[in-house]
Write an enzyme that holds these catalytic residues in place. Sequence first.
Site, PDB file in Angstrom:
ATOM      1  N   GLU A 199       0.768  -1.254  -0.015  1.00 51.38           N
ATOM      2  CA  GLU A 199       0.015  -0.165   0.025  1.00 51.38           C
ATOM      3  C   GLU A 199       0.941   1.287  -0.081  1.00 51.38           C
ATOM      4  OE1 GLU A 199      -3.206   0.502  -0.357  1.00 51.38           O
ATOM      5  OE2 GLU A 199      -4.155  -1.337  -0.133  1.00 51.38           O
ATOM      6  N   SER A 200       1.760   1.355   0.908  1.00 51.88           N
ATOM      7  CA  SER A 200       2.538   2.484   1.120  1.00 51.88           C
ATOM      8  C   SER A 200       4.179   2.387   1.123  1.00 51.88           C
ATOM      9  CB  SER A 200       1.857   3.191   2.355  1.00 51.88           C
ATOM     10  OG  SER A 200       2.372   2.464   3.523  1.00 51.88           O
TER      11      SER A 200
END
Length: 351
Positions: free
Chosen positions: A204-205
Amino acid sequence: MRRYCSYVAIGLLLLGCTQRQEPVSPPWISQEDTLTTDEFDLPQIEQAGELIAVTLSGPETYYEFRGRQLGLHYLLCEQFARHLGVKLRIETCRDTVELLSRLADGDVDLAAIDFSHDSLSPGWLLGANKPELSEALTSWYEPSMLSSTRQLEKQLLSQPRVHRRIFAPMLSSGVISRYDALFKLYCKRIGWDWRLLAAQCYQESTFDPNARSWAGAQGLMQIMPQTADHLGLARTDLNKPEPNIEAAVRYLKELDREFSGICDRQERQNLMLAAYNGGIHHVRDAMRLAERDGLSPSRWSDVRTYILRLAEPRYYQDTLVHYGYMRGSETADYVDKIRQRYQQYRKKVRP
């Protein structure tokens, strides 16, 4: 029923858009054989502050991708609403019969779908008795808008999904990230191996708490502001590691309940990950198609096939599909990459 009731001669609408003779009238001029008693034209739309458009699901019309509404005609309609100074409400229909029926009933202001296939116009149809809206659309629209809007969508899809600082997938031997303690703490709520949540977080990040997606998702687990509202997470806390991770786990717990009928833990996890990325409704659509074709709706490899196929008209237009077109390749890739990284973490980091 919204606003008024009127009858629109659907045959004339279609004929007027496909077999024009000089002088050519704009295709959004509607035909009617009875007058309405309760008009809802541009002044009333402006007063209500909302333009209501109906369309079909598809790559050229309307779809949702990673929290962003896209599609050529949606984006064009969004620009028109912005030009009018009102908000756009977009609604989808299963087919053109339903779409034209809603237009005739006066539920909506326009149908944002190309009926004319004429580059000189977007080919939209307007509801009956809307001369001022028709005039506004005629004066606003330019043929170059089709190509410029296509280019806009292409740019949106080609730009990086998430703006983030790239951190290493592991800090050191036996340590994945500075957030390991939080993964271990909150994974107990859903019975996951904390290393799987860490793998999802990296996807995700890349462990950047300040990461932000093009659609507005924020933080380590890329939570959309609307999802934060649903989960009771203050928007001011979206970039704080612990509240972000805790809220993501609460959302995963909701997804776990949605797929509670799937007994195999790994299969359920894969479907949860797919729903986290691509939306639970699209995953359910793919599950229904898999089951219809004699495959298992509880097996990720089978459902994955139909998540990919939801980009094809014969599948996203199927009567079993409730939420239409999906750019499923990213969702399939998302689950695959998390699983691959999880296997790497299992080999290098103790549980």
